[in-house]
Design a protein around this motif. Structure first.
Motif, PDB file in Angstrom:
ATOM      1  N   GLU A   1      39.581 -56.992  14.636  1.00  0.00           N
ATOM      2  CA  GLU A   1      38.907 -56.789  15.593  1.00  0.00           C
ATOM      3  C   GLU A   1      39.887 -56.577  17.030  1.00  0.00           C
ATOM      4  O   GLU A   1      40.949 -56.885  16.945  1.00  0.00           O
TER       5      GLU A   1
ATOM      6  N   TYR B   1      43.118 -59.507  17.210  1.00  0.00           N
ATOM      7  CA  TYR B   1      42.515 -61.377  17.219  1.00  0.00           C
ATOM      8  C   TYR B   1      41.853 -61.392  15.490  1.00  0.00           C
ATOM      9  O   TYR B   1      40.730 -60.450  14.961  1.00  0.00           O
TER      10      TYR B   1
ATOM     11  N   ILE C   1      36.620 -64.827  16.973  1.00  0.00           N
ATOM     12  CA  ILE C   1      36.008 -65.122  18.681  1.00  0.00           C
ATOM     13  C   ILE C   1      35.352 -66.791  18.564  1.00  0.00           C
ATOM     14  O   ILE C   1      34.638 -66.512  17.902  1.00  0.00           O
TER      15      ILE C   1
ATOM     16  N   TYR D   1      34.869 -68.469  26.373  1.00  0.00           N
ATOM     17  CA  TYR D   1      35.278 -67.915  24.615  1.00  0.00           C
ATOM     18  C   TYR D   1      36.959 -68.092  24.840  1.00  0.00           C
ATOM     19  O   TYR D   1      37.458 -67.998  25.804  1.00  0.00           O
TER      20      TYR D   1
ATOM     21  N   ILE E   1      40.185 -66.186  22.387  1.00  0.00           N
ATOM     22  CA  ILE E   1      40.068 -65.769  20.814  1.00  0.00           C
ATOM     23  C   ILE E   1      41.605 -65.969  19.699  1.00  0.00           C
ATOM     24  O   ILE E   1      42.321 -66.745  20.571  1.00  0.00           O
ATOM     25  N   ARG E   2      41.116 -66.063  18.847  1.00  0.00           N
ATOM     26  CA  ARG E   2      41.549 -66.649  17.842  1.00  0.00           C
ATOM     27  C   ARG E   2      42.839 -65.563  16.813  1.00  0.00           C
ATOM     28  O   ARG E   2      42.439 -64.943  16.627  1.00  0.00           O
TER      29      ARG E   2
ATOM     30  N   ALA F   1      45.455 -64.509  17.863  1.00  0.00           N
ATOM     31  CA  ALA F   1      46.194 -63.579  19.111  1.00  0.00           C
ATOM     32  C   ALA F   1      47.412 -62.455  18.325  1.00  0.00           C
ATOM     33  O   ALA F   1      48.185 -62.920  18.319  1.00  0.00           O
TER      34      ALA F   1
ATOM     35  N   ILE G   1      33.208 -59.556  25.534  1.00  0.00           N
ATOM     36  CA  ILE G   1      33.761 -60.062  24.705  1.00  0.00           C
ATOM     37  C   ILE G   1      32.145 -60.986  24.165  1.00  0.00           C
ATOM     38  O   ILE G   1      32.293 -61.532  23.054  1.00  0.00           O
TER      39      ILE G   1
ATOM     40  N   HIS H   1      30.515 -61.279  20.783  1.00  0.00           N
ATOM     41  CA  HIS H   1      30.465 -62.606  20.186  1.00  0.00           C
ATOM     42  C   HIS H   1      28.674 -63.117  18.999  1.00  0.00           C
ATOM     43  O   HIS H   1      29.287 -62.653  17.760  1.00  0.00           O
TER      44      HIS H   1
END
Length: 573
Positions: free
Chosen positions: A432, A515, A518, A528, A530-531, A533, A553, A557
């Protein structure tokens, strides 16, 4: 303060109080070592040589970098320079002075401000003008001092306390104090695995037994104490306490000239020994079901996120359904939130109150399937593959139908709590992306003259004149040399206020970020984050207005959370 009275079962026999200097020497040796085995031996020798049980608890917690059980004062990274200036009369933080130039040279060589100050402290001691001398403060006194620093309000109050502490310490003790004030575990390089190995070595216990206790207790001090007393138990589990999750190692993928997708990093893997499941939307969650505190009370049910938050507090209908699960059960799985929230299990960690962490995956999976059969619990569907080509075909087919990728787990793997292990491998789906504005830049140890190392990104919250930028995540900087040089030059020109090692950046640079996921984050204004990235590219052609909105976002999600047809990924009884 921790003393023998706070240690359950302590005989309180008289014992020598541990000097902080002994810990300082060991900590610095551990931090300087680049060899994991040597770190383990040094940490074990420290723990083994401690007489008082209360000191064992403190030292083990410090080795593990555990902030939950020890004071964690907030001390600005620039405060050490001010303390040095007060005690030595050398204004190393005054730009333009000779002392400042010497300090910068030391910092460039040492790699950090505190290491540079330590070099200056040792130099002063060698020429007979030390700023302080060791008064052999005990570990107990240092714990009290950390608590006092935590209570102190304002920089001046913290400065006064640190000045008094430095006067009673030698350079190695001062350096170790600031290790503890900072990120001691990161600096010392003591992972959970090394801490467990050190405790096992110090007290002559099996490493798997210590690993298990550390996973269940979540407290290196309690685990070290139990190992010392010989009271470790390989099968116990504590009610409603998060077990540090095991994580998979990500595989890279490449596209051949003929368009075929290949997975990198599996040349050394026997794929015939893998169980493969489809990655699910939603959030990682750990279900705990335990008996009531008394015979007449309701079953206790909790579902912990990775941060330990109980997700069932806002999902009463799901909590009611899961309360029918057998007591003494802990299941690792995925929470899929939608009109009808769903918990899908993929690993059984505790059964009938007894731990399965050291059991092989095949055993845990078989028991999970039996539990699902008896309770109608949805679980992941697993398949076996015959070779690498079949694994890659399965991955491509999963992506083609809109899946989020696959996870492949070795049949004989134990549950390696709190670790990212190659026993579990994951291949994510199509990445994403999101457009975000650079808001802050973290600089390297060289300070203002150094390059930026990490960036904080923001997106828009609200609409029209009320819109404002809020943080959404961080990323390191991995770009081609030319683009990296251009970005660094631009960042320097846009620097604003400084906060420790971070600079505020005028919001003019937009990046396209890739990323993995989310995540809902109540700690951020965006709600939120983002993990994992990564910067795909810098969008020099765009202005800050092009950045994404929190509303977009949030919708993305929800889309990812919504359950498309999951029949290929889930087994429902």
């Amino acid at each position: 303060m921790i003393d023998e009275a706070s240690i359950p079962g302590d005989t309180r026999a008289p014992a020598r109080r541990l000097a902080f200097g002994e810990v300082a020497v060991a900590f610095n040796a551990i931090a300087r070592s680049l060899d994991a085995s040597e770190k383990t031996v040094l940490a074990a020798e420290l723990l083994e040589g401690i007489a008082r049980e209360a000191d064992v608890v403190v030292a083990a917690r410090w080795l593990a970098g555990d902030r939950r059980f020890t004071p964690h004062p907030t001390v600005a990274s620039t405060l050490a320079a001010r303390v040095y200036a007060v005690l030595s009369g050398e204004a190393i933080d005054e730009v333009g002075s000779l002392d400042h130039e010497i300090f910068l040279a030391c910092r460039s060589m040492a790699g950090s401000s505190m290491e540079a100050i330590r070099m200056l402290l040792e130099a002063r001691a060698r020429v007979g003008t030390p700023v302080g001398a060791s008064e052999e403060l005990t570990l107990e006194q240092i714990v009290d001092a950390l608590a006092a620093l935590q209570r102190a309000q304002g920089t001046d109050a913290k400065l006064e306390l640190l000045v008094d502490l430095w006067r009673a310490m030698d350079p190695i003790e001062i350096a170790t104090l600031h290790l503890l004030l900072g990120r001691a575990a990161v600096v010392a390089g003591m992972s959970d695995e090394l801490v467990a190995a050190a405790i096992a070595r110090a007290f002559g216990r099996p490493v798997p037994l210590v690993r298990h206790a550390l996973a269940i207790d979540g407290d290196a001090g309690a685990t070290a104490l139990a190992a010392r007393r010989g009271t470790l138990d390989a099968t116990f589990a504590r009610p409603l306490q998060l077990i540090a999750p095991m994580h998979a190692t990500a595989l890279e993928r490449r596209v051949d000239d003929d368009g075929a997708i290949r997975l990198e990093g599996i040349d050394d893997v026997d794929v015939r020994e893998l169980l493969v499941e489809e990655r699910l939307p939603g959030a990682r969650a750990q279900l705990h079901v335990w008996p009531a505190d008394d015979d007449d009370g309701p079953t206790r049910v909790a579902m912990f996120s990775l941060t330990g938050r109980d997700l069932l507090e806002t999902l009463p209908s799901l909590a009611s359904r899961l309360a029918a699960m057998p007591s003494g059960t802990v299941i690792d799985g995925q929470l899929i939130v939608g009109d009808d929230p769903l918990f899908v299990g993929f690993d059984l960690l505790v059964e009938d109150g007894r731990s399965l962490l050291e059991a092989e995956l095949d055993v845990r999976r078989a028991r999970l399937e039996s539990l699902a059969e008896a309770t109608d619990l949805p679980i992941t569907r697993v398949v076996s593959v015959g070779d690498r080509d079949e694994l890659e075909r399965l991955y491509v087919e999963t992506i083609a139908r809109g899946g989020l990728g696959i996870v492949a787990k070795h049949r004989t793997s134990r549950y390696e709590f709190g670790r990212r292990s190659r026993a579990w491998l994951k291949a994510p789906g199509e990445p994403e992306t999101v457009l975000a504005v650079i808001r802050y830049a973290s600089v390297s140890p060289e300070g203002s003259a150094g390059a930026s190392e990490e960036l904080t990104f923001g997106v828009w919250l609200g609409e029209g004149d009320d819109a404002r930028l809020v943080n959404i995540g961080r990323s390191g900087i991995a770009l081609e040399p030319d683009e990296l040089e251009a970005l660094d030059l631009r960042l320097r020109r846009l620097r604003g206020k400084r906060f420790g090692t971070n600079y505020e950046i005028e919001p003019r640079i937009v990046c396209e970020l890739e990323y993995d996921a989310i995540r809902v984050s109540p700690r951020t204004d965006a709600g939120y984050t983002i993990r994992v990235a990564r910067i795909r590219c810098v969008r020099w052609d765009l202005g800050a207005a092009a950045a994404a909105t929190v509303a977009a976002i949030e919708e993305r999600h929800r889309r990812l959370q919504r359950s498309r047809s999951l029949e290929s990924a889930i087994v429902r009884r």
